[in-house]
Design a protein around this motif. Sequence first.
Motif, PDB file in Angstrom:
ATOM      1  N   LEU A  52      22.055  20.810 -17.497  1.00  0.00           N
ATOM      2  CA  LEU A  52      21.985  20.028 -16.261  1.00  0.00           C
ATOM      3  C   LEU A  52      22.411  20.864 -15.057  1.00  0.00           C
ATOM      4  CD1 LEU A  52      23.390  16.566 -17.466  1.00  0.00           C
ATOM      5  CD2 LEU A  52      21.004  17.290 -17.274  1.00  0.00           C
ATOM      6  N   ARG A  63      22.606  12.338 -19.060  1.00  0.00           N
ATOM      7  CA  ARG A  63      23.935  12.567 -19.638  1.00  0.00           C
ATOM      8  C   ARG A  63      24.475  11.274 -20.253  1.00  0.00           C
ATOM      9  NH1 ARG A  63      29.550  13.178 -18.871  1.00  0.00           N
ATOM     10  NH2 ARG A  63      30.253  15.263 -19.405  1.00  0.00           N
ATOM     11  N   LEU A 112      19.490  13.166 -13.736  1.00  0.00           N
ATOM     12  CA  LEU A 112      20.300  14.016 -14.610  1.00  0.00           C
ATOM     13  C   LEU A 112      21.527  13.262 -15.113  1.00  0.00           C
ATOM     14  CD1 LEU A 112      20.070  17.433 -12.708  1.00  0.00           C
ATOM     15  CD2 LEU A 112      18.768  16.697 -14.713  1.00  0.00           C
TER      16      LEU A 112
END
Length: 174
Positions: A122, A76, A72
Amino acid sequence: MDIANPTPQDLQRKLYFLVEQLQHMAGELPPKYQMRLPYELLSALANSLLNDTIFEIVKGLMEIQHVTEKHLFQQRLQLLNQQKIEAQESLSNIITDEERVVIKAALYKKHKEELKQTDMKLVLQLDQKVSDQQSILEKAGVPGFYVTNNPIEIQVQMRLCDFIIRLSKMEVPS
């Protein structure tokens, strides 16, 4: 202690050791968590840890969690990198300072919203992972675990997982 066939005395010794260690660990927590970890819960947890399966489950869940968090975080970073490239490309052909200011402001607003949307997505994925972990541990019969989104209860469960990981690294006396 014969690991394959522990005697009742070996199991009793291990149980006392686990309860004692859990009480010690719980005693180091802030009072708001201590009060949510009564002796009965710690004792039941220690009892469930007599079988090493729970240690393996928690270790596996922790590894999955780390891989998920890393993945995750990479997503990002990828978005931030794409935004940086988009900004460079959009500003590379601009001649006047006025245009540059307007485009920078529009990109900033767009990128901020994109990042906010991504972060929310997320966080939802992480929340789902927590729910999955709670469900697995509850089904495995680990005391103190059930599906909840109450932040205090989640903190207590995180502390219990930490206790289990710490206990898994200790040498249990025979």
